[in-house]
Scaffold this motif. Structure first.
Motif, PDB file in Angstrom:
ATOM      1  N   PRO A 124      35.933  47.676  47.311  1.00 54.38           N
ATOM      2  CA  PRO A 124      34.595  47.353  47.824  1.00 54.38           C
ATOM      3  C   PRO A 124      34.031  48.464  48.693  1.00 54.38           C
ATOM      4  CG  PRO A 124      36.269  45.937  48.813  1.00 54.38           C
ATOM      5  CD  PRO A 124      36.951  46.763  47.772  1.00 54.38           C
TER       6      PRO A 124
ATOM      7  N   ARG B 299      39.480  46.185  39.483  1.00 58.03           N
ATOM      8  CA  ARG B 299      38.319  46.053  40.356  1.00 58.03           C
ATOM      9  C   ARG B 299      38.161  47.309  41.200  1.00 58.03           C
ATOM     10  NH1 ARG B 299      39.400  41.107  43.838  1.00 58.03           N
ATOM     11  NH2 ARG B 299      39.005  40.083  41.883  1.00 58.03           N
ATOM     12  N   GLU B 300      36.908  47.742  41.362  1.00 57.60           N
ATOM     13  CA  GLU B 300      36.633  48.869  42.246  1.00 57.60           C
ATOM     14  C   GLU B 300      36.799  48.420  43.697  1.00 57.60           C
ATOM     15  OE1 GLU B 300      33.533  52.563  42.744  1.00 57.60           O
ATOM     16  OE2 GLU B 300      32.917  50.837  41.544  1.00 57.60           O
TER      17      GLU B 300
ATOM     18  N   ARG C   8      41.665  51.020  34.389  1.00 58.10           N
ATOM     19  CA  ARG C   8      41.522  50.122  33.238  1.00 58.10           C
ATOM     20  C   ARG C   8      42.705  50.247  32.282  1.00 58.10           C
ATOM     21  NH1 ARG C   8      35.916  51.128  34.160  1.00 58.10           N
ATOM     22  NH2 ARG C   8      35.906  53.031  32.910  1.00 58.10           N
TER      23      ARG C   8
ATOM     24  N   GLU D 241      36.137  37.811  46.168  1.00 51.43           N
ATOM     25  CA  GLU D 241      36.002  38.855  45.160  1.00 51.43           C
ATOM     26  C   GLU D 241      36.494  40.211  45.644  1.00 51.43           C
ATOM     27  OE1 GLU D 241      35.133  39.968  41.333  1.00 51.43           O
ATOM     28  OE2 GLU D 241      35.221  37.991  42.206  1.00 51.43           O
ATOM     29  N   SER D 242      36.347  40.505  46.941  1.00 55.94           N
ATOM     30  CA  SER D 242      36.725  41.831  47.420  1.00 55.94           C
ATOM     31  C   SER D 242      38.099  41.867  48.078  1.00 55.94           C
ATOM     32  CB  SER D 242      35.683  42.346  48.422  1.00 55.94           C
ATOM     33  OG  SER D 242      35.699  41.533  49.579  1.00 55.94           O
TER      34      SER D 242
ATOM     35  N   LEU E 122      46.466  42.946  40.971  1.00 56.30           N
ATOM     36  CA  LEU E 122      45.197  43.615  41.221  1.00 56.30           C
ATOM     37  C   LEU E 122      45.384  45.108  40.996  1.00 56.30           C
ATOM     38  CD1 LEU E 122      42.259  43.762  42.273  1.00 56.30           C
ATOM     39  CD2 LEU E 122      43.240  43.972  44.578  1.00 56.30           C
TER      40      LEU E 122
ATOM     41  N   VAL F 245      43.800  42.173  37.015  1.00 59.11           N
ATOM     42  CA  VAL F 245      42.392  42.201  37.362  1.00 59.11           C
ATOM     43  C   VAL F 245      42.098  43.619  37.838  1.00 59.11           C
ATOM     44  CG1 VAL F 245      40.614  41.315  38.917  1.00 59.11           C
ATOM     45  CG2 VAL F 245      42.388  39.768  38.020  1.00 59.11           C
TER      46      VAL F 245
ATOM     47  N   ALA G 134      43.207  48.115  41.840  1.00 60.60           N
ATOM     48  CA  ALA G 134      42.014  48.490  42.603  1.00 60.60           C
ATOM     49  C   ALA G 134      41.904  50.010  42.638  1.00 60.60           C
ATOM     50  CB  ALA G 134      42.090  47.925  44.020  1.00 60.60           C
TER      51      ALA G 134
END
Length: 178
Positions: free
Chosen positions: A38, A35-36, A19, A48-49, A4, A33, A6
């Motif tokens: 949450p 992901r911002e 990214r 998802e979070s 992850l 993955v 994040a």
């Protein structure tokens, strides 16, 4: 191995950095993955979070005045028990003056200690100081980001990131002189 990446963001630079880290990890055979973090206060859960199903985590965001945004810190602290079970790397995007001047050192030691981070990499903006601010002005040198992500990928693929130490006396603590 599933990783992850994040992040929190306020100008686009940290999202771009995350990214690039994710793409570099993916290019080195890892399932990344991006992901911002949450917006809720906890980030709890395995969905998802949450952090369920990840073997390692890279967490980062902008550093202003030497500190991370509250949302990033809250997420790390809420997830600290889970984060202590996997290898964790941290990054900060910062204007050049924030990390260069000692009084503006990026201090996220509470997070580093709580999650037993293996490394905290401050990325200084490649944007020349004194130039007008533009979106993504705090974006670091992509080569530096890729190089760091390649080091993470190599450690994970070799299976030799230093083990997490419950005493929180890991490599990040040593880098701070603890």
């Amino acid at each position: 191995m599933r990783v992850l990446v994040a992040y929190t963001d306020d100008d686009g630079a940290s999202a771009d950095t995350a990214r690039l880290i994710g793409a570099t990890l993916g290019a080195h055979g890892l399932d990344s993955v991006v992901r911002e973090v949450p917006a809720d206060r906890s980030g709890e859960g395995g969905g998802e979070s949450g952090l369920g199903g990840f073997d390692a985590v890279v967490l980062g965001g902008p550093a202003r005045g030497g500190h991370w945004p509250r949302r990033t810190v809250r997420f790390a602290m809420a997830q600290r028990q889970r984060l202590c079970r996997v290898p964790v790397w941290l990054f900060s995007n910062s204007p050049a003056g924030d990390a260069v001047a000692p009084q503006q050192r990026i201090d996220i030691s509470a997070v580093e200690d709580a999650v037993a981070a293996l490394d905290h990499r401050p990325f200084l903006a490649a944007h020349p100081p004194g130039q007008p601010w533009t979106p993504h002005a705090l974006e670091p040198d992509p080569g530096e980001v890729r190089s760091w992500a390649q080091q993470i990928a190599a450690a994970l693929r070799a299976g030799d990131p230093p083990p997490q130490n419950p005493s929180n006396d890991g490599p990040a603590a040593h880098a701070r002189g603890h």
